[in-house]
Design a protein around this motif. Structure first.
Motif, short mmCIF file in Angstrom:
data_model
loop_
_atom_site.label_atom_id
_atom_site.label_comp_id
_atom_site.label_asym_id
_atom_site.label_seq_id
_atom_site.Cartn_x
_atom_site.Cartn_y
_atom_site.Cartn_z
N ILE A 286 9.20 -11.72 -7.27
CA ILE A 286 10.00 -10.56 -7.68
C ILE A 286 9.09 -9.38 -8.00
CG2 ILE A 286 11.58 -9.67 -9.43
CD1 ILE A 286 12.86 -11.63 -7.48
N GLY A 287 8.01 -9.64 -8.77
CA GLY A 287 7.11 -8.56 -9.16
C GLY A 287 6.41 -7.92 -7.98
N ILE A 288 5.92 -8.74 -7.08
CA ILE A 288 5.22 -8.20 -5.91
C ILE A 288 6.22 -7.49 -4.99
CG2 ILE A 288 3.99 -8.85 -3.80
CD1 ILE A 288 2.55 -10.98 -5.41
N GLY A 289 7.45 -8.03 -4.93
CA GLY A 289 8.48 -7.34 -4.14
C GLY A 289 8.75 -5.94 -4.68
N THR A 290 8.83 -5.84 -6.01
CA THR A 290 9.02 -4.52 -6.63
C THR A 290 7.84 -3.61 -6.35
OG1 THR A 290 10.24 -5.62 -8.41
CG2 THR A 290 9.55 -3.36 -8.81
N LEU A 291 6.63 -4.19 -6.41
CA LEU A 291 5.42 -3.41 -6.14
C LEU A 291 5.39 -2.95 -4.69
CD1 LEU A 291 2.74 -2.41 -7.32
CD2 LEU A 291 1.72 -4.58 -6.64
N ILE A 292 5.80 -3.81 -3.77
CA ILE A 292 5.81 -3.44 -2.35
C ILE A 292 6.76 -2.27 -2.11
CG2 ILE A 292 6.56 -4.24 -0.07
CD1 ILE A 292 5.37 -6.97 -0.77
N ALA A 293 7.88 -2.28 -2.83
CA ALA A 293 8.83 -1.17 -2.68
C ALA A 293 8.15 0.15 -3.04
CB ALA A 293 10.04 -1.40 -3.57
N GLY A 294 7.35 0.12 -4.11
CA GLY A 294 6.61 1.33 -4.49
C GLY A 294 5.56 1.70 -3.46
N ILE A 295 4.88 0.68 -2.91
CA ILE A 295 3.84 0.93 -1.92
C ILE A 295 4.44 1.53 -0.64
CG2 ILE A 295 2.06 -0.13 -0.50
CD1 ILE A 295 1.44 0.08 -3.51
N VAL A 296 5.62 1.06 -0.26
CA VAL A 296 6.30 1.63 0.91
C VAL A 296 6.59 3.10 0.68
CG1 VAL A 296 8.45 1.58 2.24
CG2 VAL A 296 7.28 -0.56 1.70
N GLY A 297 6.96 3.42 -0.57
CA GLY A 297 7.19 4.82 -0.92
C GLY A 297 5.93 5.64 -0.76
N VAL A 298 4.79 5.07 -1.18
CA VAL A 298 3.51 5.77 -1.02
C VAL A 298 3.23 6.01 0.46
CG1 VAL A 298 1.01 5.61 -1.36
CG2 VAL A 298 2.56 4.85 -3.16
N SER A 299 3.44 4.98 1.28
CA SER A 299 3.17 5.09 2.72
C SER A 299 4.06 6.18 3.35
CB SER A 299 3.42 3.74 3.38
OG SER A 299 3.10 3.81 4.76
N ASN A 300 5.33 6.21 2.96
CA ASN A 300 6.24 7.22 3.51
C ASN A 300 5.80 8.63 3.11
OD1 ASN A 300 7.91 5.39 4.80
ND2 ASN A 300 9.23 5.12 3.01
N ILE A 301 5.40 8.78 1.85
CA ILE A 301 4.93 10.10 1.39
C ILE A 301 3.68 10.52 2.16
CG2 ILE A 301 3.96 11.33 -0.58
CD1 ILE A 301 6.97 10.96 -0.68
N MET A 302 2.78 9.57 2.40
CA MET A 302 1.56 9.91 3.13
C MET A 302 1.88 10.27 4.58
SD MET A 302 -0.50 9.77 0.70
CE MET A 302 -1.95 10.22 1.61
#
Length: 418
Positions: A286-302
């Motif tokens: 669950i925690g890593i899934g939540t973290l991945i969601a944030g990382i995807v956001g970073v990738s989209n912003i980049m």
């Protein structure tokens, strides 16, 4: 990597897009924050369960008798099963899988204690020295029952802290004689239970109790420790072996639960710890899934950032910038945002768990922590380091895809981009 111009450009880009950077960083910080909270909470529950098991040895086992409920080899039901001193010798020397063995004879009626003008009724446990290891009995003064007390039928007794306070007030009880049902016993130790469960309990040699209180060789139950094993199935096999051995001695069906009862704490402990291992894996998912969601956001912003800076990247490449330098620029910006935001989330999560732990410790120290099923909900250093490494790696992954896209931009096409 330490080119000052590159870092100035990164910070300049961040300042121009403050809201975007904040929202991106917040999603990463929230992911790592929730991971720390979930892991800390899982540890708190697991430590609470371990504390409950700590009142006895985790490999403790109790055995007691009853009446048969199944016919066996022509014998009818309803036969009382009785243990004796020979069963103690048998369990100690003949049954594999057992370490320490203590038998118990129940004293008839109420047990009255008296010293001088003070008196009261308290619980009395008759035992062998092994009971100290089985039930994790703590001593604040003196010693516990020893083998010499058993073999010599000594009138020795270990009293609980509350018994000592009730009978002796401020006087040191060690070496003094008290009367147990009008029989004098010498106090050789004072026990103390951290959970205050057994402070009104006294311990005396089982052999002495049998002789003085007309017990003969009668034994009502056994408290034992089993060999430490790693699976609940192995622990159940030990219970089965003990049951079958005693069933053969006393002629009853090994499947007759009413003829002989047994509770193996190690079985329950191993099953519970296995459940918590599953919970811990679930928490990480669950925690890593939540973290991945944030990382995807970073990738989209980049990716958006690369799109906005297409002409700039084209000029850089036209002036001789290598694809490696373009990738490095985007990657460093991604890692910077991810690491800083993640560290903030990490610090807040660990800080909140430490705060909760401090409150629980204060409650426990003031005597108000009884019944709390949640202890030391902190995240260990190794887990924090692992989370940090995941952050850095995630930041690199989040930035690599847009960085690779930027590196593949042809200067002529980039200069034409509007």
């Amino acid at each position: 990597m330490f080119d000052i111009d590159v870092w100035q450009e990164i910070f300049s880009t961040i300042r121009k897009n403050k809201l975007r950077t904040f929202l991106t960083g917040f999603s990463v910080a929230w992911g790592i924050f929730m991971l720390m909270i979930l892991l800390g909470s899982g540890n708190g529950l697991q430590n609470g369960v371990k504390q409950e098991f700590a009142s006895n040895a985790v490999n403790a086992m109790w055995i007691w008798t009853g009446e048969t409920s199944m016919p066996y080899k022509g014998m009818k039901t309803g036969r009382p099963i009785r243990f004796n001193n020979q069963d103690y010798t048998f369990l100690t020397n003949k049954v594999k899988g057992l370490d320490e063995v203590s038998s118990r004879f129940y004293l008839p009626g109420d047990t009255n204690y008296a010293y001088g003008n003070e008196y009261g009724s308290f619980t009395t446990v008759t035992c062998h020295p092994a009971l100290r290891d089985v039930e994790n009995i703590k001593l604040s003064k003196g010693r516990f029952i020893n083998h010499k007390d058993i073999t010599d039928y000594r009138k020795s007794i270990v009293i609980g802290k509350d018994i000592a306070k009730a009978l002796f007030k401020e006087e040191d009880p060690i070496g003094k004689y008290i009367k147990v049902n009008d029989v004098p016993f010498k106090v050789v130790g004072v026990s103390h239970d951290p959970d205050n469960r057994n402070d009104r309990t006294a311990y005396m040699p089982v052999s002495t109790a049998q002789r003085i209180f007309n017990g003969g060789n009668r034994v009502h139950s056994f408290a034992v420790t089993t060999k430490m094993v790693t699976s609940a199935k192995q622990a159940e096999a030990i219970t089965k072996e003990v049951r079958e051995a005693l069933a053969q001695r006393h002629k009853f069906n090994p499947d007759d639960k009413r003829a002989m009862g047994a509770f193996n704490m190690l079985t329950e402990y191993l099953r519970t710890m296995k459940i918590f291992q599953g919970i811990k894996i679930f928490v990480w998912i669950i925690g890593i899934g939540t973290l991945i969601a944030g990382i995807v956001g970073v990738s989209n912003i980049m990716l958006i950032l690369v799109k906005e800076r297409t002409r700039e990247i084209g000029v850089r490449k036209a002036l001789g910038a290598s694809p490696r330098s373009v990738i490095g620029l985007i990657l460093m910006e991604s890692i910077l945002i991810t690491t800083v935001a993640g560290y903030i989330g990490l610090t807040l999560g660990v800080g909140i768990m430490e705060g909760v732990n401090y409150v629980l410790e204060q409650m426990s120290a003031s005597g108000g922590g009884d019944g709390i099923f949640f202890r030391n909900p902190t995240v260990d250093f190794g887990t924090a380091i692992s989370a940090t490494l995941i952050l850095v790696l995630s930041g690199a992954i989040a930035g690599y895809i847009p960085a690779k896209k930027a590196a593949n931009v042809k200067p002529i096409e980039a200069l034409r981009d509007e």
